[in-house]
Each structure stands twice: as structure tokens, then as C-alpha cells.
Design a protein around this motif. Sequence first.
Motif, short mmCIF file in Angstrom:
data_model
loop_
_atom_site.label_atom_id
_atom_site.label_comp_id
_atom_site.label_asym_id
_atom_site.label_seq_id
_atom_site.Cartn_x
_atom_site.Cartn_y
_atom_site.Cartn_z
N VAL A 35 0.86 -1.19 0.00
CA VAL A 35 0.00 0.00 0.00
C VAL A 35 0.90 1.24 0.00
O VAL A 35 1.80 1.37 0.82
CB VAL A 35 -0.93 0.01 1.23
CG1 VAL A 35 -1.75 1.30 1.27
CG2 VAL A 35 -1.84 -1.20 1.22
N GLY A 36 0.64 2.13 -0.94
CA GLY A 36 1.48 3.31 -1.09
C GLY A 36 2.63 3.12 -2.05
O GLY A 36 3.47 4.00 -2.20
N THR A 37 2.67 1.96 -2.74
CA THR A 37 3.72 1.71 -3.73
C THR A 37 3.11 1.67 -5.13
O THR A 37 1.89 1.80 -5.31
CB THR A 37 4.43 0.37 -3.45
OG1 THR A 37 3.55 -0.72 -3.79
CG2 THR A 37 4.84 0.26 -1.99
N LEU A 38 3.96 1.43 -6.09
CA LEU A 38 3.53 1.36 -7.49
C LEU A 38 2.53 0.24 -7.72
O LEU A 38 1.72 0.31 -8.65
CB LEU A 38 4.78 1.14 -8.37
CG LEU A 38 4.59 1.05 -9.87
CD1 LEU A 38 4.06 2.38 -10.41
CD2 LEU A 38 5.90 0.71 -10.55
N PHE A 39 2.53 -0.78 -6.87
CA PHE A 39 1.71 -1.96 -7.11
C PHE A 39 0.35 -1.92 -6.42
O PHE A 39 -0.43 -2.87 -6.52
CB PHE A 39 2.48 -3.22 -6.65
CG PHE A 39 3.84 -3.33 -7.26
CD1 PHE A 39 4.01 -3.68 -8.58
CD2 PHE A 39 4.97 -3.02 -6.52
CE1 PHE A 39 5.27 -3.75 -9.15
CE2 PHE A 39 6.23 -3.09 -7.07
CZ PHE A 39 6.39 -3.45 -8.40
N GLU A 40 0.05 -0.84 -5.71
CA GLU A 40 -1.22 -0.76 -5.00
C GLU A 40 -2.40 -0.62 -5.96
O GLU A 40 -2.26 -0.12 -7.08
CB GLU A 40 -1.20 0.44 -4.04
CG GLU A 40 -1.20 1.78 -4.74
CD GLU A 40 -1.13 2.95 -3.78
OE1 GLU A 40 -1.22 2.72 -2.56
OE2 GLU A 40 -0.99 4.09 -4.25
N GLY A 41 -3.56 -1.06 -5.50
CA GLY A 41 -4.79 -0.80 -6.22
C GLY A 41 -5.30 0.58 -5.87
O GLY A 41 -5.24 1.00 -4.71
N LEU A 42 -5.80 1.30 -6.88
CA LEU A 42 -6.38 2.63 -6.66
C LEU A 42 -7.81 2.62 -7.15
O LEU A 42 -8.08 2.19 -8.29
CB LEU A 42 -5.60 3.70 -7.43
CG LEU A 42 -4.18 4.02 -6.96
CD1 LEU A 42 -3.51 4.96 -7.95
CD2 LEU A 42 -4.21 4.65 -5.58
N ALA A 43 -8.73 3.06 -6.32
CA ALA A 43 -10.13 3.16 -6.73
C ALA A 43 -10.70 4.49 -6.26
O ALA A 43 -10.41 4.93 -5.14
CB ALA A 43 -10.95 2.00 -6.14
N ALA A 44 -11.47 5.14 -7.12
CA ALA A 44 -12.04 6.46 -6.81
C ALA A 44 -13.56 6.35 -6.78
O ALA A 44 -14.16 5.71 -7.65
CB ALA A 44 -11.60 7.48 -7.84
#
Length: 678
Positions: free
Chosen positions: A211-220
Motif C-alpha cells: 500500500v502506497g507503492t507502485l503496485f497498490e490498487g487505486l479506486a475512486a
Amino acid sequence: MTQSRAMTPAGSHVDVIGQAHARSLQVGLRASETPDFHPLQSAVLRGLIECNQSLYTHALPVMETLHAQIVDTQSMVLLTDQHGVILHSLGDSDFIEKANRVALCAGVSWAESDRGTNAIGTALVDGIPTVVHADEHFLRANRILTCSCAPIADPFGRTIGALDVSGDARGFHKHTLALVRMSAQMIENHLFANQFDDAVRIRFHARAEFVGTLFEGLAAFAPDGMLLSANRSALFQLGGLLASLQRQPFAALFGIPFAALLQHVAHAPSECVTLTLPSGVKVVARGEFAGARPGTVLAAPARSAASLASTPAVRDADTITLASLDTGDAQMSAVLRRVEKVRGRDIPILVLGKTGTGKEWLARAIHEDSPRRAAPFVAVNCASLPDTLIEAELFGYEDGAFTGAKKRGAAGKIVQADGGTLFLDEIGDMPLAQQVRLMRVLQERVVVPLGGTRAIPVDLRVICATHRNLRAMIAAGTFREDLYYRINSLVVTLPALYERTDLAALVERILDRQRRMDKMEATPLHISAAVFERFERCRWPGNLRQLANVLRTAGIMAEGEAQIELEHLPDDFLHDCAAHECGATQGAAHEGAARDDVMRERDSLEADGANKLSTAAHGEDQNAAANLNAKPPRMQDWQATLIDTTLARHGGNVSAAARELGLARNTVYRHLRRRESR
């Protein structure tokens, strides 16, 4: 969001290259074709960059990081638009000449239909990261290259460009594509954060350390809990396509009601929460409200989660933002990239630059692109206030504090900026006594009005600006050293207008803004070629402020006309230009000195040729001796020889050669293109 198709290990790369070659033949390309050396004109390229401004702005810092990882490998990093036209490149100086031979430069299209099979064009057609190495290129001329490219998608899965590393085929490395893919993902995540900076976002992964790295999932999510979008990692973890996931409620996607997430973020914004995906997998997640940026969490203790999440960001076309200030000039873009890195963090910024360079515009853009944008932006010009009034204006005063004071007193500018941003323009003109008081406010975050005893707490961000040399003032004892180090956590310098390369874009932007703000539909939106030529010759001592004033007057004079002509320009501006041009002619002696330098360089070349001729006369390469003895018949040829010699002395470094010769880099590049086309 469209997910990248993974290539299977067996034979898939051969299939991709084979299909790309077949497409190249279908469009009528021949392997023997020579590269096209006709890039887009600079004005057209600037327009294309402006059309892709968001991609360009977020890609540049990632490109710089990627280039630092592959430096000295005879390669370059390239950014293209969705059609494969190169927007920007960063390359090793020892590879640029080879790249120029195959037109691997800004403004050139590397679409598959133009260049045949190549990493950029083929990756954009197939929508997958692609390597094209050496003989896999369709055009023989490109087989000196090895290229690794990854498409870049916008936050809704639409391909908007590509990131590529191209280099000498002998330097092929199998890990290059992995670096390119990670960099492209980083750009996509930056674009995602920028697109949904007013949404409720969550970052999640099955492993907490991701979490907080390039590999995290992002959802808005919208304030009502509707899924707006998700990045590649999020879609992979959720196990569905964006269109289908958007139809499901938040609770179905993450196992808890949306209101529960909002409540958690409001009361414990820095703490992670465990959520459950539709597959049953547990993930660690962190939520953030509107205005937060990657790596930061915005807490709003005085407001409820629901009210904060539902606050809209009202922005019209006239709102000044960091993106709107980026009109294509490299110096300005570098300033904006530095400021972008501290966006959302209350780091004091000191803006340097000549009068009229747009220091307040930058301050307003920083405020507008920060979590404080819903609060006031208060600007104070320290140079315009008398010493006797600046203290009352800044710190406020109580009833009866001095003769002429208003009854019930008045809140100062610092208190007015509470919760928002205080911009102190021309901070170098602030009297020493007020510098002491300001220093105390910045340290203690409280203000005591004149004539009062009650300390008023304030929460604000401070941005300062000046055209003065503050270090020299410190040495002279007219500016406090402790205040200087308090306000300059980040220092940026704005370029003067005559140093910028985006004059055409600035003119169009200012005219369009003035037309909207003045509601004068008959005001022209363009200037004639003659006016632009005059603008280019002007030194603009008043910088952007002068340009805006000239265009406002000219726009009024040209109301109802198709465009602004020379006769519409203010007389004082024309007189200033004429005076500058007159002064410039007095420097004609410098041109004579430059010609003398050319002749001396020619004599040196002739002497060198004579020495080589003497050597050749003893049996070494008689043909070369004859060629050296043949004098170029025209001054243009001497100039070309001088440029070649200077380039050779600097190892092919165009910038260094241009500086020594006093030429623009574009002039040297034009010479190189002419030389290659012979």
C-alpha cells in the motif's frame, strides 16, 4: 479499465512481430525506405503538446527518473501521443547522432503505418508492452535499434500515449521492458490521482507493505459511493472490468458500507482498515478525502466525512492551476514539476523572478491545486504599503489602536488567510520590524493584533516572492537571516518572458482569458504574423504583465476585426520596441568580432589541413590530402566546417557547441539534418 493482454511464453513474440510485418506490407511500406526527416514545425509541436498537457506534465518527471536508471547505455527515453508522434525525448549525447539518422526525435511520427514494425507503433496497435530488437524492425534503417515500449492509458482505460526506451541494438538488455512498464504504470497512477483529486479514494493491496507503492490498487468513488474508476492493479484484484464493477455498490466490492469507510477516514485518517473483496480475499486499505495526493492523507477534524466528501470543487475556465501555467516552455515546466512534488504539503515556497514574470499567478495556482483551495487566498504586496500601515494590514488591530483606526478594529491579512494561503509579494521590501513579527507568527502560528493582548491562532500556508537578492540583503543587514530560512524550504525562479519559448501559446491563452473575463465576444483571439514577429523581437521589460496589458489594449482597438494587426498595438509599446532595436544595432561590432572568430577558425583549419597534406605527401592517403587542400568556396561552407569542428571538440554535445558558437541549438540541429540528408 482495459487490462493489458499478457503474452504467453510460447511463440507469442514471434506472432506479434509477424503480424506487425504483415500490416507493414499491407500499407505499402518497403523495407528499403529511408527515414522521413520532416518533423512537425515547432509551433505545431507545441500545439500537440498542449493537447496532451496532462500526459506531458505527469510523464516528464518519470522520464527523468527512468533516464537516470539507464544513463550511459547509448539509449534514449521517448514519450509519444496516442498516434505515435514523439512529444519529448531524453537521451545520451553519444546516441543522439545515431537517433537523428533514423529521425528518432520530437515531432516525428513512429506510427506503424509510417515506420513499419517498431516498438512504439506496434505497442500502440496491439495495446501491449512490446520489444522490437534489431532485425525485427520492418525498415532496414531502423535495425540499428533495440526498442522497448509500453502504452499509457488514461484513468478510464483509453490509450493516450506510449513510453519507449530506444538504444543501440548492441546494448540490448532483457530487463529494459520491465523498467519501461513500471514507469508507464507510475505515469498512469499519477494521472489517476490528478483526475480524481476531488473524489474519495482508497489504496489497497493484499500485502500491507504494497500500500502506497507502485503496485497498490487505486479506486475512486463519488460522494454517493459510486465507483468512478480504478487502476490496473485494482481491476486485477477486484477481478472484473470497469463497466461491470461500476454497477455494483461499494459494499459488494469491499464488504462494508460506504458510510463506514467515510467515518473511519474522518476519525482515523492515518490508519489502515481491512476490507474483503468479492473473491473473499482480505486486503489492507487506506482511504483519503478530496484534495489528497499520493503519499498524503487529508484530515478534516472540524467537518464530517460526509460533508467533506460531498464538497464540490468549483472551477471555471479562468481558474489558474499548475496545469494551465504549463504552456510548453522547458524552464517553466521544470519549475512546475518541482512545485508539483510538494503539492498538498504546507512547505513554505519562495518564488524568485523579475517584476511581472507571473509570481502571483504561480502562487494562485499552488493554492488552487492544494487541499486549501476552498479557503481564502490572500495576497499582500509588501512594496505597495507604507511602512506605517503594513503592520496594521498584516496583523490587524483592536479598537483605538491608533488614530484613524476603525471602531471594533479590523482583522489583518494573516487572520483573513486562516485555513488558506497567504501570499507575500515583494517580501524583500518588508521593514525589519515587521520581519520580526512575521517570523514570530510563522514559528508560533498565532497573531496578536496591534493594541490587543489576545493571541489568535492561525492555520495557513505561506508563499513569498521577490525580485530582490535576499542573500545580498542579509549581508547588508536589511533582511533577517532567520526569516529567510523560514520562508525558503523550496525556492523556484521564474524565467523572464524574453527567455521563454512559449510566446505563441501565452498570447493565445491571455487573449482567450481576457475575452471571457471582459465578455467581449468581438475581441479577436489571434494576432497577425507581423505582430508576432514584433513580439518576438521585444525584450519585454515588464514581462507577462506588460504582455497582458499590451494585448488588452490591442484587443480593444481591434474589436470586431479578424485579428490584431500592428496598427492596433499601443504607441508606447511600439516606441519601446523601436528603442530596443536601435540599441541592438549598436552591438553590430559584436557581429564583426564573431566574423573575425570565424576567419581565425578557418585559418586554423587551413593550417591543420596543410599539416595533414604534408603528411600525405609522404605517401599517406593522397586523396585525403587533396580534399583537405580544396577550400570551401562559400561562407556557408566555412560556417558548416566551423560547426562540425566545434561539435567534434565537444564530443557531439549540441548544447555545448551552440554555447561556444553563440548559436541557438536549433541552428546546430538544422545543420546536422542538412549534413545527414546529403
